[in-house]
Design a protein around this motif. Structure first.
Motif, mmCIF file in Angstrom:
data_model
loop_
_atom_site.group_PDB
_atom_site.id
_atom_site.type_symbol
_atom_site.label_atom_id
_atom_site.label_comp_id
_atom_site.label_asym_id
_atom_site.label_seq_id
_atom_site.Cartn_x
_atom_site.Cartn_y
_atom_site.Cartn_z
ATOM 1 N N LEU A 43 -39.870 26.676 -3.838
ATOM 2 C CA LEU A 43 -38.692 26.660 -2.966
ATOM 3 C C LEU A 43 -37.707 25.575 -3.392
ATOM 4 O O LEU A 43 -36.489 25.794 -3.384
ATOM 5 C CB LEU A 43 -39.109 26.446 -1.510
ATOM 6 C CG LEU A 43 -39.837 27.624 -0.856
ATOM 7 C CD1 LEU A 43 -40.320 27.243 0.540
ATOM 8 C CD2 LEU A 43 -38.952 28.850 -0.792
ATOM 9 N N GLU A 44 -38.217 24.421 -3.792
ATOM 10 C CA GLU A 44 -37.340 23.345 -4.246
ATOM 11 C C GLU A 44 -36.601 23.755 -5.524
ATOM 12 O O GLU A 44 -35.395 23.524 -5.662
ATOM 13 C CB GLU A 44 -38.134 22.068 -4.501
ATOM 14 C CG GLU A 44 -37.263 20.899 -4.903
ATOM 15 C CD GLU A 44 -38.037 19.614 -5.102
ATOM 16 O OE1 GLU A 44 -37.423 18.648 -5.580
ATOM 17 O OE2 GLU A 44 -39.228 19.568 -4.798
ATOM 18 N N ALA A 45 -37.311 24.384 -6.447
ATOM 19 C CA ALA A 45 -36.685 24.831 -7.696
ATOM 20 C C ALA A 45 -35.609 25.876 -7.416
ATOM 21 O O ALA A 45 -34.524 25.834 -8.006
ATOM 22 C CB ALA A 45 -37.737 25.393 -8.649
ATOM 23 N N GLU A 50 -29.836 27.296 -6.938
ATOM 24 C CA GLU A 50 -28.706 27.767 -6.133
ATOM 25 C C GLU A 50 -27.614 26.706 -6.039
ATOM 26 O O GLU A 50 -26.423 27.010 -6.147
ATOM 27 C CB GLU A 50 -29.178 28.152 -4.731
ATOM 28 C CG GLU A 50 -29.908 29.482 -4.674
ATOM 29 C CD GLU A 50 -30.310 29.848 -3.251
ATOM 30 O OE1 GLU A 50 -29.544 29.543 -2.310
ATOM 31 O OE2 GLU A 50 -31.387 30.435 -3.088
ATOM 32 N N ALA A 51 -28.023 25.454 -5.868
ATOM 33 C CA ALA A 51 -27.049 24.363 -5.787
ATOM 34 C C ALA A 51 -26.283 24.236 -7.103
ATOM 35 O O ALA A 51 -25.065 24.030 -7.096
ATOM 36 C CB ALA A 51 -27.749 23.051 -5.449
ATOM 37 N N GLU A 52 -26.975 24.373 -8.212
ATOM 38 C CA GLU A 52 -26.315 24.285 -9.526
ATOM 39 C C GLU A 52 -25.307 25.417 -9.708
ATOM 40 O O GLU A 52 -24.219 25.210 -10.228
ATOM 41 C CB GLU A 52 -27.363 24.310 -10.638
ATOM 42 C CG GLU A 52 -26.832 23.945 -11.993
ATOM 43 C CD GLU A 52 -26.279 22.528 -12.069
ATOM 44 O OE1 GLU A 52 -25.282 22.333 -12.785
ATOM 45 O OE2 GLU A 52 -26.826 21.634 -11.411
ATOM 46 N N ALA A 58 -17.776 26.129 -8.161
ATOM 47 C CA ALA A 58 -16.712 25.261 -7.656
ATOM 48 C C ALA A 58 -15.941 24.609 -8.804
ATOM 49 O O ALA A 58 -14.711 24.508 -8.752
ATOM 50 C CB ALA A 58 -17.297 24.192 -6.738
ATOM 51 N N ALA A 59 -16.637 24.183 -9.838
ATOM 52 C CA ALA A 59 -15.975 23.567 -10.990
ATOM 53 C C ALA A 59 -15.072 24.573 -11.693
ATOM 54 O O ALA A 59 -13.963 24.232 -12.126
ATOM 55 C CB ALA A 59 -17.019 23.018 -11.958
#
Length: 117
Positions: A43-45, A50-52, A58-59
């Motif tokens: 789940l952390e991975a 997803e955050a990346e 956004a960039a």
């Protein structure tokens, strides 16, 4: 004496059964804990991935907006260039394009050093 021996055997069998149940419980608890840690890592991975993706999106959107404004593009170029320079870099600014070549060359030609004999 026979009854006492039988009671001792039953007591030993009971302790063995209790030890077996306790060992099974410890093993089951360890298995459940390991599965929980593995699931948390997955789940952390996924969350980091997803955050990346969100940061990259956004960039890209920010870059697309900047690209629409020539002044913003030039300011971003200056900012990026300045971030690549160290405090030890040296620059020479002249009033004419030939300034740098005159620093290294004499009248646009390599200077001739005397031969060492």
């Amino acid at each position: 004496a026979e009854g006492h021996a039988e009671a001792t055997i039953l007591k030993a069998k009971g302790k063995t059964a209790a030890s077996k149940v306790e060992a099974e419980a410890v093993a089951l608890r360890a298995q459940i804990e390991a599965e929980g840690h593995a699931e948390a890592a997955v789940l952390e991975a996924k969350g980091q991935a997803e955050a990346e993706l969100l940061r990259a999106d956004a960039a890209k959107k920010a870059a697309d907006l900047l690209a629409q404004n020539p002044v913003a593009v030039e300011l971003a170029r200056i900012d990026k260039s300045s971030s690549l320079l160290s405090s030890h870099d040296k620059f020479f600014f002249g009033q004419e394009p030939a300034y740098m070549s005159n620093l290294v060359l004499k009248d646009g030609q390599p200077s001739k050093l005397p031969a060492i004999v």
